[in-house]
Structures are given as structure tokens and as C-alpha cells.
Design an enzyme around this catalytic site. Structure first.
Site, PDB file in Angstrom:
ATOM      1  N   HIS A 184       0.844  -1.210   0.000  1.00 20.25           N
ATOM      2  CA  HIS A 184       0.000   0.000   0.000  1.00 20.25           C
ATOM      3  C   HIS A 184       0.871   1.250   0.000  1.00 20.25           C
ATOM      4  CE1 HIS A 184       0.419   0.985   4.386  1.00 20.25           C
ATOM      5  NE2 HIS A 184       0.534  -0.323   4.516  1.00 20.25           N
TER       6      HIS A 184
ATOM      7  N   ASP B  12      -0.451   4.381   0.787  1.00 20.75           N
ATOM      8  CA  ASP B  12      -0.948   5.415   1.697  1.00 20.75           C
ATOM      9  C   ASP B  12      -0.272   5.265   3.056  1.00 20.75           C
ATOM     10  OD1 ASP B  12      -2.383   2.969   2.162  1.00 20.75           O
ATOM     11  OD2 ASP B  12      -3.853   4.079   3.343  1.00 20.75           O
TER      12      ASP B  12
ATOM     13  N   GLU C  76      -5.199   1.353   2.584  1.00 15.99           N
ATOM     14  CA  GLU C  76      -4.961   0.330   3.605  1.00 15.99           C
ATOM     15  C   GLU C  76      -5.080   0.895   5.008  1.00 15.99           C
ATOM     16  OE1 GLU C  76      -2.938  -2.302   6.438  1.00 15.99           O
ATOM     17  OE2 GLU C  76      -2.415  -0.237   5.928  1.00 15.99           O
ATOM     18  N   GLU C  77      -4.583   2.114   5.201  1.00 20.87           N
ATOM     19  CA  GLU C  77      -4.620   2.718   6.533  1.00 20.87           C
ATOM     20  C   GLU C  77      -6.020   3.218   6.896  1.00 20.87           C
ATOM     21  OE1 GLU C  77      -2.266   2.188   8.313  1.00 20.87           O
ATOM     22  OE2 GLU C  77      -0.344   2.324   7.269  1.00 20.87           O
TER      23      GLU C  77
ATOM     24  N   ASP D   5       4.402  -6.342   4.495  1.00 20.84           N
ATOM     25  CA  ASP D   5       3.715  -5.259   5.218  1.00 20.84           C
ATOM     26  C   ASP D   5       3.625  -5.597   6.704  1.00 20.84           C
ATOM     27  OD1 ASP D   5       2.317  -2.908   5.692  1.00 20.84           O
ATOM     28  OD2 ASP D   5       0.368  -3.757   5.150  1.00 20.84           O
TER      29      ASP D   5
ATOM     30  N   ASP E 190       6.227   1.533   6.585  1.00 20.90           N
ATOM     31  CA  ASP E 190       4.817   1.153   6.440  1.00 20.90           C
ATOM     32  C   ASP E 190       4.127   2.064   5.428  1.00 20.90           C
ATOM     33  OD1 ASP E 190       2.308   0.019   6.869  1.00 20.90           O
ATOM     34  OD2 ASP E 190       1.909   1.189   8.666  1.00 20.90           O
TER      35      ASP E 190
ATOM     36  N   HIS F 232       3.092   3.741  12.416  1.00 22.72           N
ATOM     37  CA  HIS F 232       1.940   4.448  12.984  1.00 22.72           C
ATOM     38  C   HIS F 232       2.332   5.399  14.115  1.00 22.72           C
ATOM     39  CE1 HIS F 232      -1.466   1.546  11.517  1.00 22.72           C
ATOM     40  NE2 HIS F 232      -0.450   1.580  10.663  1.00 22.72           N
TER      41      HIS F 232
END
Length: 475
Positions: A98, A100, A166-167, A195, A132, A445
């Protein structure tokens, strides 16, 4: 595998250029959860597509549809599908990632601008999305580009699926995978996803299991409006009091779930599984350091890992509708909604989990004798995923890991969930492998997210070595 050494040498020579490529990608603030950044998310997808097409890949941009956020309807970011190589004599590997990222502000506590990649003296490459998942996504691109630069054919046909939501729940992705299972994804032999992360910081791993997640809202509603506690305290059934009492009946302070029957579906432990915990790179000391305080429940590492990987857990996340600002306010909220989730493991059925949770809460609420109204709402019921580490796809990845790092990888499971893993497996009916690039302390994150230079460069080597091993493996 003779040519793989040539590939490794060229990766080493191009280290700084690869870091600059990551810096370029990190600079695009592709935050899918921020409507104001939606244009940047689309720009990141287009950037990826352009790089692959310049390499000679065939790409297909799929529009997942629209979403409504705070009353505004906007387009979802595109899913970029691609194919690099169509030789019928070669195996076909599908990779997912991903483009994003999570939100990030300097004021959150970052050491530097989160969208400017900074290389620290200790080798950390700090920037939002570095691990990520922009680092791994770029790893596949740079792997293909390096093969071309070296005059080497990629040993497999490579298909890819890169999404930009994805997020934010991967909205629209499942429908695309289902629709393209016999279309764009036809002929796929195996799937590889990068991931997730190593169990520790020194030893690479392969991941063959993920827990599922069932998410619930527990709503308690009483009077028609908020009340003054000085006037009504002690004279009405308070929704917040009921809610707190009910939440306390879900799990104890040592993590034991209090819902009757919830452990009955859990697969029994086997001797082979028990042996799999031996020699893993995991310690309570390192975990306590990461936590910034030793709040670990269990006395030994093996038990801790079991409660992360192979036992269900229940966590309480928050309360909606209650007073939460600074200062004091003497209010009795009229309606509150507690939020909690239950992580599920083999062989738990999400429907049965919801049934047991609802039955338990209804029973406990009845014991309160409250005149309030209670509702249990399941908002999500995602299933667990488990794959055999003895599958040829995993054996190829293990051989590649030994080639790059000189050690056998740990075989791990994850406490979290990556729903797309199960979607690919069920719709394509092929094996799915999780092959992480980043380390346990990367801080995805979180503030100061990073990927170590070593993991990034060696990770690019690993992805290439994996493709060479898969090409030679009987499936």
C-alpha cells in the site's frame, strides 16, 4: 542462483540512489485518512504507476468508487494493478503493498518533518511511510529496475496490486480482488506481502499466521438528555455506570476473557507448535524497553508470545458520548457507547464469537436491574489466517533469507490482522507468504517512524533472492 550475486553487488552500489528514491516517495504526504490529502494519495499512486510503466510494466488503474466523509463525497484512491513479464514458462508471483500512510505532524513529537526523510547517524531512515509501507513497496520496484540495469531477466513473471486505502480500511479492495481473480490475477502461482515486521531487531522472520478481529460497540441509553449530577445523581440509573460495570465483565486485569465459552473453539496446542517457540529472537527485557515501562502480564517469553499469537484477547478501546475534555463537568451522559475488540485465533468462528459476546452482555445487564436500554453492535468480524511454514513458497523465502542474512529466519505469527491476506488466499486459491522487511522497533503508525538502512538495502536483496528461489521451487 549464480546471477543473484551480480544483483546483490549492484544493490550495494546503488544504496544511496535507493535512499533518494525513498526520500522522494516519503515527500508525498499520502495520508488516506485526511480528506485534504486525498490528492496527494492519488499523486502517490500515479507516481508508482509511472515508475513501473517506465520500466516496461503493463499497468491498469482501477477506481474503487467513492466514499462519503463528514457529508462530503470524494473518490477513493486508485488501486494500481500491474504485470512485469508474461513468459508462460515462468512462475507468476503476485505482490501486494500500500502506498498510503498514517497521519503525521511535527507537533506530534517528531524529531524532524515527518514527510522529509532524514538519515540518522545510527542508520535510521526516519520518515512517515518509510517502513509502512513505502520502503517495501519500493523494494519490489527497485528489485525489478536493478535486474534490468544488470542485464538480467527477472526469473519470474511479477504481478502487483498496490492500494491507497490500507490505513483507512482498504475500502473497495476486496471487491476488486474478487472481480479480478479470474481476470488480472489469473495464472498467479503464489502471493507475497511485505507489510509486517520482524519479531525483534536482529533476526529476520517469515510470518505464517495472523489473528482475526471482531469489533463491538456496547451502547447504553437512558434519559432523553444529559442530566445535572447534583439534581439527578442517585435518583436515576446512569448509563455510564452501567457501561463501566459491563465492560469490567468482559476481561480481567490479567487479560483473561470472561465471556463463557469463548475459549472452547481455540485449537489445541501441538508438540510441533510448542517446539516452534524455541530459539526465537524475543525477550521481555527488549519488550519492556519498547513499552517504556515493564507492564508485561506474563512471567516468561513463551507464554507472552502465545497470548500474542495463538490465544484470543479482548481489549477495551474507549467510550463515546462521555465527557472527555480537560477540567471538570458534573454531567450524567444520557447515552454512552463503549468500544472493544476481540482478537480471534484458529479455529474460532466470528459468528459464534458475536453470539457468545452478545449473550454474555445481555446476561450481565439483566443482573444490574437497570431501566436503561443496552445494545450490542458488532461492527466488524474479520477471520484469522494461518498457513503452513512448510509450503514451498515459505521454503523458498527461507532459503532466500539464509542467502542474504546467513541465518534461518524465525517462523512467527502476528497478533494483528491483515485482512487482504485472507482475501487473496480465498479468491485466488494460492499460498500467501508474509515476508517482512522492517524490524520490530520501526514504530509504524507512531512518531519518528523509521526503517534502518540495513533492513532497507538487505530487504531489496531479499525480495530479489526470494524471486530467484521461487523460480526454482516445485509448487
Amino acid at each position: 542462483m549464480a546471477n543473484v550475486e551480480k544483483y546483490f553487488d549492484l544493490v550495494d552500489q546503488n544504496q544511496q540512489r535507493f535512499i533518494e528514491t525513498l526520500r522522494e516517495a516519503v515527500a508525498i504526504p499520502s495520508v488516506s485518512g485526511d480528506v485534504a490529502r486525498r490528492g496527494d494519495v492519488v499523486r502517490m499512486g500515479e507516481w508508482l504507476q509511472a515508475r513501473w510503466e517506465a520500466l516496461g510494466a503493463t499497468c491498469k488503474r482501477v477506481e474503487p468508487g467513492k466514499q462519503t466523509v463528514e457529508g462530503t463525497t470524494i473518490d477513493l484512491p486508485p488501486v494500481i494493478l500491474g504485470q512485469y513479464g508474461t513468459d508462460p514458462r515462468k512462475k507468476t508471483v503476485l505482490v501486494y503493498g500500500h502506498y498510503d500512510v498514517q497521519p503525521a505532524l511535527l507537533s506530534d513529537g517528531w524529531e524532524s518533518d515527518p514527510f522529509t526523510l532524514v538519515e540518522k547517524e545510527d542508520g535510521r531512515l526516519v520518515g512517515r511511510g518509510s517502513t509502512d509501507d513505502k520502503g517495501p513497496v519500493l523494494g519490489w520496484l527497485l528489485c525489478a529496475e536493478t535486474h534490468k540495469e544488470a542485464g538480467m531477466e527477472l526469473p519470474v513473471n511479477l504481478k502487483f496490486c498496490f492500494e491507497g486505502m490500507e490505513e483507512s480500511g482498504s475500502e473497495g479492495l476486496d471487491a476488486i480482488i474478487q472481480a479480478e481473480a479470474k481476470g488480472w490475477f489469473k495464472g498467479t502461482d503464489v502471493v507475497c506481502i511485505s507489510d509486517n515486521y520482524w519479531l525483534g531487531t536482529a533476526k529476520p522472520c517469515l510470518t505464517h499466521g495472523l489473528r482475526g478481529v471482531s469489533y463491538f460497540h456496547l451502547e447504553v441509553e437512558g434519559p432523553g438528555a444529559d442530566l445535572h449530577s447534583g439534581v439527578f445523581g442517585g435518583t436515576v440509573h446512569e448509563p455510564m455506570v452501567d457501561l463501566v460495570l459491563l465492560l469490567a465483565k468482559l476481561v480481567d486485569s490479567n487479560g483473561r476473557i470472561l465471556v463463557p465459552g469463548i475459549y472452547d473453539q481455540v485449537a489445541p496446542e501441538t508438540d510441533a507448535e510448542e517446539r516452534s517457540y524455541e530459539g526465537l529472537e524475543f525477550s521481555h527485557a527488549a519488550l519492556a524497553t519498547d513499552l517504556k515501562r515493564d507492564v508485561i502480564i506474563h512471567s516468561d517469553e513463551r507464554t507472552t508470545l502465545k497470548h500474542r499469537w495463538r490465544f484470543p484477547t479482548l481489549s477495551v478501546h474507549g467510550v463515546e458520548g462521555a465527557f472527555h475534555s480537560s477540567g471538570d463537568k458534573t454531567v450524567i451522559p444520557a447515552k454512552v457507547r463503549g468500544k472493544f475488540s476481540l482478537r480471534t485465533v484458529p479455529n474460532m468462528d466470528p459468528a459464534r464469537v458475536a453470539e457468545l459476546v452478545t449473550k454474555h452482555l445481555n446476561s450481565e445487564f439483566a443482573k444490574l436491574g437497570s431501566k436503561n436500554v443496552m445494545r450490542v453492535i458488532e461492527t466488524h468480524g474479520g477471520r484469522w489466517w494461518y498457513s503452513s511454514p512448510d509450503h514451498p513458497n515459505f521454503l523458498a523465502a527461507s532459503a532466500a533469507t539464509e542467502k542474504v542474512y546467513g541465518v534461518k529466519p524465525d517462523l512467527t505469527r502476528e497478533g494483528g490482522s491483515i485482512p487482504v491476506t485472507l482475501t487473496f488466499e480465498e479468491n485466488l486459491n494460492v499460498n500467501v507468504l508474509l515476508l517482512p522487511m522492517g524490524a520490530a522497533d520501526d514504530g509504524a503508525h507512531s512518531i519518528n517512524e523509521k526503517i534502518d538502512r540495513r533492513n532497507y538495502i538487505q530487504g531489496i536483496k531479499l525480495l530479489g533472492a526470494y524471486l530467484h528461489e521461487v523460480a526454482q521451487t516445485d509448487m
